[in-house]
Design a protein around this motif. Structure first.
Motif, PDB file in Angstrom:
ATOM      1  N   LEU A  46       1.167  -1.342  -0.270  1.00 53.60           N
ATOM      2  CA  LEU A  46      -0.201  -0.257   0.157  1.00 53.60           C
ATOM      3  C   LEU A  46       0.940   0.985   0.001  1.00 53.60           C
ATOM      4  O   LEU A  46       0.587   2.345  -0.710  1.00 53.60           O
ATOM      5  CB  LEU A  46      -0.971   0.291   1.408  1.00 53.60           C
ATOM      6  N   ASN A  47       2.015   1.137  -0.096  1.00 51.12           N
ATOM      7  CA  ASN A  47       2.800   1.837   0.782  1.00 51.12           C
ATOM      8  C   ASN A  47       3.508   3.033  -0.682  1.00 51.12           C
ATOM      9  O   ASN A  47       3.882   4.011  -0.577  1.00 51.12           O
ATOM     10  CB  ASN A  47       4.155   2.263   1.671  1.00 51.12           C
ATOM     11  N   GLN A  48       3.285   2.048  -1.815  1.00 52.28           N
ATOM     12  CA  GLN A  48       4.008   2.127  -2.721  1.00 52.28           C
ATOM     13  C   GLN A  48       3.115   2.565  -4.237  1.00 52.28           C
ATOM     14  O   GLN A  48       3.359   3.141  -4.753  1.00 52.28           O
ATOM     15  CB  GLN A  48       4.269   0.578  -3.805  1.00 52.28           C
ATOM     16  N   TYR A  49       2.259   3.262  -3.075  1.00 49.66           N
ATOM     17  CA  TYR A  49       1.347   3.698  -3.753  1.00 49.66           C
ATOM     18  C   TYR A  49       0.595   5.384  -3.435  1.00 49.66           C
ATOM     19  O   TYR A  49       1.090   5.794  -2.050  1.00 49.66           O
ATOM     20  CB  TYR A  49      -0.544   3.134  -3.899  1.00 49.66           C
ATOM     21  N   PRO A  50       0.626   6.441  -4.447  1.00 47.18           N
ATOM     22  CA  PRO A  50       0.303   7.622  -3.106  1.00 47.18           C
ATOM     23  C   PRO A  50      -0.496   8.099  -2.721  1.00 47.18           C
ATOM     24  O   PRO A  50      -0.995   8.628  -1.436  1.00 47.18           O
ATOM     25  CB  PRO A  50       0.101   9.050  -4.976  1.00 47.18           C
ATOM     26  N   THR A  51      -1.242   7.032  -2.920  1.00 43.17           N
ATOM     27  CA  THR A  51      -2.910   7.427  -2.021  1.00 43.17           C
ATOM     28  C   THR A  51      -3.322   5.585  -2.143  1.00 43.17           C
ATOM     29  O   THR A  51      -3.461   5.021  -2.982  1.00 43.17           O
ATOM     30  CB  THR A  51      -4.784   8.111  -2.494  1.00 43.17           C
ATOM     31  N   PRO A  52      -4.392   5.391  -0.799  1.00 41.44           N
ATOM     32  CA  PRO A  52      -5.088   3.655  -0.860  1.00 41.44           C
ATOM     33  C   PRO A  52      -5.962   3.790  -2.443  1.00 41.44           C
ATOM     34  O   PRO A  52      -6.219   2.587  -2.425  1.00 41.44           O
ATOM     35  CB  PRO A  52      -6.074   4.011   0.770  1.00 41.44           C
ATOM     36  N   TRP A  53      -6.620   5.421  -2.847  1.00 44.04           N
ATOM     37  CA  TRP A  53      -7.329   4.811  -3.476  1.00 44.04           C
ATOM     38  C   TRP A  53      -6.402   4.482  -5.262  1.00 44.04           C
ATOM     39  O   TRP A  53      -7.248   3.473  -5.994  1.00 44.04           O
ATOM     40  CB  TRP A  53      -8.165   5.870  -3.841  1.00 44.04           C
ATOM     41  N   ALA A  54      -5.562   5.159  -4.827  1.00 38.96           N
ATOM     42  CA  ALA A  54      -5.201   4.502  -5.707  1.00 38.96           C
ATOM     43  C   ALA A  54      -4.675   2.697  -6.267  1.00 38.96           C
ATOM     44  O   ALA A  54      -5.162   2.322  -7.171  1.00 38.96           O
ATOM     45  CB  ALA A  54      -3.455   4.988  -6.337  1.00 38.96           C
ATOM     46  N   TYR A  55      -4.270   2.298  -4.745  1.00 36.15           N
ATOM     47  CA  TYR A  55      -4.500   0.974  -4.919  1.00 36.15           C
ATOM     48  C   TYR A  55      -5.349   0.274  -5.357  1.00 36.15           C
ATOM     49  O   TYR A  55      -5.276  -0.793  -5.295  1.00 36.15           O
ATOM     50  CB  TYR A  55      -3.604   0.726  -3.079  1.00 36.15           C
ATOM     51  N   LEU A  56      -6.472   0.658  -5.126  1.00 37.00           N
ATOM     52  CA  LEU A  56      -8.052   0.288  -5.285  1.00 37.00           C
ATOM     53  C   LEU A  56      -8.253  -0.179  -6.901  1.00 37.00           C
ATOM     54  O   LEU A  56      -8.415  -0.671  -7.090  1.00 37.00           O
ATOM     55  CB  LEU A  56      -8.880   1.043  -4.507  1.00 37.00           C
ATOM     56  N   PHE A  57      -7.725   1.811  -7.113  1.00 38.93           N
ATOM     57  CA  PHE A  57      -7.988   1.773  -8.557  1.00 38.93           C
ATOM     58  C   PHE A  57      -7.008   0.561  -9.521  1.00 38.93           C
ATOM     59  O   PHE A  57      -7.610  -0.211 -10.427  1.00 38.93           O
ATOM     60  CB  PHE A  57      -8.173   2.951  -9.282  1.00 38.93           C
ATOM     61  N   GLU A  58      -5.648   0.439  -9.074  1.00 38.59           N
ATOM     62  CA  GLU A  58      -5.337  -0.641  -9.904  1.00 38.59           C
ATOM     63  C   GLU A  58      -5.874  -1.712  -9.401  1.00 38.59           C
ATOM     64  O   GLU A  58      -5.703  -2.976 -10.306  1.00 38.59           O
ATOM     65  CB  GLU A  58      -3.537  -0.444  -9.412  1.00 38.59           C
ATOM     66  N   ALA A  59      -6.233  -2.574  -7.878  1.00 39.39           N
ATOM     67  CA  ALA A  59      -6.883  -3.625  -7.911  1.00 39.39           C
ATOM     68  C   ALA A  59      -7.529  -3.761  -8.739  1.00 39.39           C
ATOM     69  O   ALA A  59      -7.755  -5.243  -9.234  1.00 39.39           O
ATOM     70  CB  ALA A  59      -6.907  -3.794  -6.496  1.00 39.39           C
ATOM     71  N   VAL A  60      -8.713  -3.247  -8.712  1.00 39.11           N
ATOM     72  CA  VAL A  60     -10.510  -3.063  -9.539  1.00 39.11           C
ATOM     73  C   VAL A  60      -9.973  -3.340 -11.123  1.00 39.11           C
ATOM     74  O   VAL A  60     -10.310  -4.228 -11.563  1.00 39.11           O
ATOM     75  CB  VAL A  60     -10.958  -2.211  -9.845  1.00 39.11           C
ATOM     76  N   ALA A  61      -8.763  -2.904 -12.212  1.00 44.69           N
ATOM     77  CA  ALA A  61      -8.307  -2.864 -12.931  1.00 44.69           C
ATOM     78  C   ALA A  61      -7.697  -4.184 -13.316  1.00 44.69           C
ATOM     79  O   ALA A  61      -8.092  -4.918 -14.310  1.00 44.69           O
ATOM     80  CB  ALA A  61      -7.561  -2.013 -13.496  1.00 44.69           C
ATOM     81  N   TYR A  62      -7.107  -4.658 -12.398  1.00 48.54           N
ATOM     82  CA  TYR A  62      -6.145  -6.045 -12.413  1.00 48.54           C
ATOM     83  C   TYR A  62      -7.268  -6.703 -12.164  1.00 48.54           C
ATOM     84  O   TYR A  62      -7.406  -8.186 -13.406  1.00 48.54           O
ATOM     85  CB  TYR A  62      -5.759  -6.053 -11.284  1.00 48.54           C
ATOM     86  N   MET A  63      -8.406  -6.774 -11.332  1.00 47.18           N
ATOM     87  CA  MET A  63      -9.853  -7.945 -11.277  1.00 47.18           C
ATOM     88  C   MET A  63     -10.371  -8.132 -12.438  1.00 47.18           C
ATOM     89  O   MET A  63     -12.062  -8.777 -12.680  1.00 47.18           O
ATOM     90  CB  MET A  63      -9.946  -8.003 -10.344  1.00 47.18           C
ATOM     91  N   ARG A  64     -10.385  -7.420 -13.380  1.00 50.44           N
ATOM     92  CA  ARG A  64     -12.184  -6.363 -13.843  1.00 50.44           C
ATOM     93  C   ARG A  64     -12.134  -8.110 -15.376  1.00 50.44           C
ATOM     94  O   ARG A  64     -13.296  -8.052 -15.124  1.00 50.44           O
ATOM     95  CB  ARG A  64     -11.680  -5.528 -15.112  1.00 50.44           C
ATOM     96  N   PRO A  65     -11.040  -8.652 -15.928  1.00 47.34           N
ATOM     97  CA  PRO A  65     -11.074  -9.452 -16.662  1.00 47.34           C
ATOM     98  C   PRO A  65     -11.452 -10.928 -16.338  1.00 47.34           C
ATOM     99  O   PRO A  65     -12.803 -12.003 -16.614  1.00 47.34           O
ATOM    100  CB  PRO A  65      -9.429 -10.287 -17.179  1.00 47.34           C
ATOM    101  N   VAL A  66     -11.097 -10.932 -14.687  1.00 45.26           N
ATOM    102  CA  VAL A  66     -11.364 -12.314 -14.221  1.00 45.26           C
ATOM    103  C   VAL A  66     -13.085 -11.619 -13.822  1.00 45.26           C
ATOM    104  O   VAL A  66     -13.789 -12.674 -14.081  1.00 45.26           O
ATOM    105  CB  VAL A  66     -10.648 -11.761 -12.494  1.00 45.26           C
ATOM    106  N   VAL A  67     -13.222 -10.692 -13.471  1.00 44.12           N
ATOM    107  CA  VAL A  67     -15.294 -10.708 -12.713  1.00 44.12           C
ATOM    108  C   VAL A  67     -15.470 -10.619 -14.229  1.00 44.12           C
ATOM    109  O   VAL A  67     -17.176 -11.515 -14.385  1.00 44.12           O
ATOM    110  CB  VAL A  67     -15.328  -9.022 -12.357  1.00 44.12           C
ATOM    111  N   VAL A  71     -16.062 -14.232 -14.517  1.00 43.97           N
ATOM    112  CA  VAL A  71     -17.575 -15.175 -13.837  1.00 43.97           C
ATOM    113  C   VAL A  71     -18.470 -14.661 -14.644  1.00 43.97           C
ATOM    114  O   VAL A  71     -19.760 -15.339 -14.398  1.00 43.97           O
ATOM    115  CB  VAL A  71     -16.711 -14.478 -12.048  1.00 43.97           C
ATOM    116  N   ARG A  72     -18.643 -13.548 -14.805  1.00 39.79           N
ATOM    117  CA  ARG A  72     -20.452 -13.446 -14.749  1.00 39.79           C
ATOM    118  C   ARG A  72     -20.303 -13.656 -16.216  1.00 39.79           C
ATOM    119  O   ARG A  72     -21.573 -13.853 -16.660  1.00 39.79           O
ATOM    120  CB  ARG A  72     -19.884 -11.576 -15.591  1.00 39.79           C
ATOM    121  N   LYS A  73     -20.046 -13.854 -17.130  1.00 38.13           N
ATOM    122  CA  LYS A  73     -20.187 -15.004 -18.447  1.00 38.13           C
ATOM    123  C   LYS A  73     -20.802 -16.523 -17.806  1.00 38.13           C
ATOM    124  O   LYS A  73     -21.509 -16.918 -18.537  1.00 38.13           O
ATOM    125  CB  LYS A  73     -18.908 -15.651 -19.371  1.00 38.13           C
ATOM    126  N   PHE A  74     -20.250 -16.774 -16.742  1.00 40.67           N
ATOM    127  CA  PHE A  74     -20.768 -18.412 -16.807  1.00 40.67           C
ATOM    128  C   PHE A  74     -21.646 -17.984 -15.533  1.00 40.67           C
ATOM    129  O   PHE A  74     -23.015 -18.966 -15.042  1.00 40.67           O
ATOM    130  CB  PHE A  74     -19.819 -18.913 -15.694  1.00 40.67           C
TER     131      PHE A  74
END
Length: 76
Positions: free
Chosen positions: A12-33, A36-39
Motif C-alpha cells: 500500500l505504501n508504494q501508492y500515493p493514496t489508498p485510492w490509487a491502490y484500489l483503482f489498480e486492484a479493480v482494473a487488475y481484477m476486471r478480466p476475472v470479474v 465469472v459474469r459469463k458463467f
C-alpha cells in the motif's frame, strides 16, 4: 515470513493514496470479474477460498454478487 498486515502495508505504501491502490486492484481484477459474469451473472453466491483481507470479495460484492470468504489466517 511477513504477516498479512506487513505485506499489505508494504504494498500500500508504494501508492500515493489508498485510492490509487484500489483503482489498480479493480482494473487488475476486471478480466476475472468478466469471466465469472459469463458463467454466473449477479446476483449469485461466490465462495472465495483464501480470501485474505477480502479485496477480491469487495470487488465482486460491488458488482452485485454475494461473496463468502474463508481464510486459514484467523487474523484476517
Amino acid at each position: 515470513m511477513k504477516s498479512w498486515e506487513e505485506w499489505f502495508t508494504h504494498h500500500l505504501n508504494q501508492y500515493p493514496t489508498p485510492w490509487a491502490y484500489l483503482f489498480e486492484a479493480v482494473a487488475y481484477m476486471r478480466p476475472v470479474v468478466e469471466a465469472v459474469r459469463k458463467f454466473c451473472a449477479p446476483p449469485a453466491d461466490i465462495l472465495e477460498a483464501g480470501c485474505g483481507i477480502g479485496m477480491t470479495a469487495m470487488i465482486f460484492a460491488s458488482q452485485g454478487y454475494f461473496v463468502y470468504g474463508i481464510d486459514e489466517d484467523e487474523a484476517v
